[in-house]
Motif scaffolding. Sequence first.
Motif, mmCIF file in Angstrom:
data_model
loop_
_atom_site.group_PDB
_atom_site.id
_atom_site.type_symbol
_atom_site.label_atom_id
_atom_site.label_comp_id
_atom_site.label_asym_id
_atom_site.label_seq_id
_atom_site.Cartn_x
_atom_site.Cartn_y
_atom_site.Cartn_z
ATOM 1 N N ALA A 10 0.852 -1.204 0.000
ATOM 2 C CA ALA A 10 0.000 0.000 0.000
ATOM 3 C C ALA A 10 0.878 1.241 0.000
ATOM 4 O O ALA A 10 1.200 1.780 1.064
ATOM 5 N N SER A 12 2.119 4.852 0.266
ATOM 6 C CA SER A 12 1.506 6.008 0.931
ATOM 7 C C SER A 12 1.777 7.281 0.137
ATOM 8 O O SER A 12 2.946 7.660 -0.071
ATOM 9 N N TYR A 35 -3.102 -1.597 -3.038
ATOM 10 C CA TYR A 35 -3.782 -0.493 -2.357
ATOM 11 C C TYR A 35 -3.067 0.810 -2.673
ATOM 12 O O TYR A 35 -1.870 0.811 -2.988
ATOM 13 N N HIS A 37 -2.556 4.205 -0.324
ATOM 14 C CA HIS A 37 -2.786 4.607 1.063
ATOM 15 C C HIS A 37 -2.814 6.132 1.161
ATOM 16 O O HIS A 37 -1.870 6.814 0.759
ATOM 17 N N ASP A 68 -7.266 3.079 0.313
ATOM 18 C CA ASP A 68 -7.101 2.723 1.727
ATOM 19 C C ASP A 68 -6.868 4.021 2.498
ATOM 20 O O ASP A 68 -5.756 4.544 2.528
ATOM 21 N N HIS A 70 -6.579 6.424 5.640
ATOM 22 C CA HIS A 70 -6.156 6.363 7.045
ATOM 23 C C HIS A 70 -6.415 7.734 7.660
ATOM 24 O O HIS A 70 -5.742 8.710 7.331
ATOM 25 N N GLU A 177 -2.382 -4.529 8.953
ATOM 26 C CA GLU A 177 -1.608 -3.559 8.165
ATOM 27 C C GLU A 177 -0.616 -2.846 9.082
ATOM 28 O O GLU A 177 -0.974 -2.528 10.238
ATOM 29 N N ASP A 179 2.341 0.403 9.352
ATOM 30 C CA ASP A 179 2.479 1.729 8.733
ATOM 31 C C ASP A 179 3.573 2.521 9.440
ATOM 32 O O ASP A 179 3.419 2.934 10.582
ATOM 33 N N VAL A 199 2.098 -0.599 4.506
ATOM 34 C CA VAL A 199 2.080 0.783 4.030
ATOM 35 C C VAL A 199 3.539 1.194 3.842
ATOM 36 O O VAL A 199 4.361 0.997 4.735
#
Length: 226
Positions: A10, A12, A35, A37, A68, A70, A177, A179, A199
């Motif tokens: 994912a 970011s 994904y 992020h 995704d 956050h 997940e 991160d 992430v």
Amino acid sequence: MTCSDRVVVAPSLLSADFGNLAQSAREAEAGGAEYLHFDVMDGSFVPNITFGMPVVRTLRPLSKLFFDVHLMIVQPAKYIQAFAEAGADGLTVHVEASPHLDRTLSVIRAHGMKAGVALNPGTSSEFLEYVLDKVDLVLIMTVNPGFGGQSFLPLMIPKIERVRALIEKANHPIHIEVDGGIDSTTAPHVVSAGATALVAGTSVYGYPNGVAEGIRILRESYSAER
Ligand code: DX5
Ligand code: ZN
């Protein structure tokens, strides 16, 4: 029950080129990420301010990736409908900002999105115990939230293992997940501890040979762990 198929990558957007987010989104998709992020920050829950619904809405028609989102914001429940309408596929709220977590997770799902719960490094996994039936993703912060490029907190490894043990009891798939500070050095450790979604900001968008190579190096780093 954790999600047992391929570990999700994912990227970011926090570490992407803010002058050309459409291109950054395309690079993530071309590089094989599953994904995208979105690190939404409000300057209150965390010291940084990033972006919100307009960025999700703008990128939605340009990408087939799972969006995704956050939410590192106070009162995240106020924005569920707005992010659903903008095109979020998953919405993750912080335990620390959600006094009515059980209801918030139900409302996220009622808006057709996957429901995620995020835990800051100092927050115990015990907060998950009575909401597991409403959770599709647990986001374990492996840095203190707010900025990309920070160092991984090794104490989060036993926390990942504890969350994995906890969600084994659930009778539906739940992603773990992670991160923050996830790169080819830390990824093998978090994957063997039970992480199923990574992430990655700096290690992908900051990779000198480009996003696709950054994703490839990341995936290769833990392939022996699977
Ligand atoms: C919270 C953010 C960052 C970001 C990842 O601060 O959520 O963790 O996504 O940043 P990197 O991968 O650069 O540590
Ligand atoms: Zn994040």
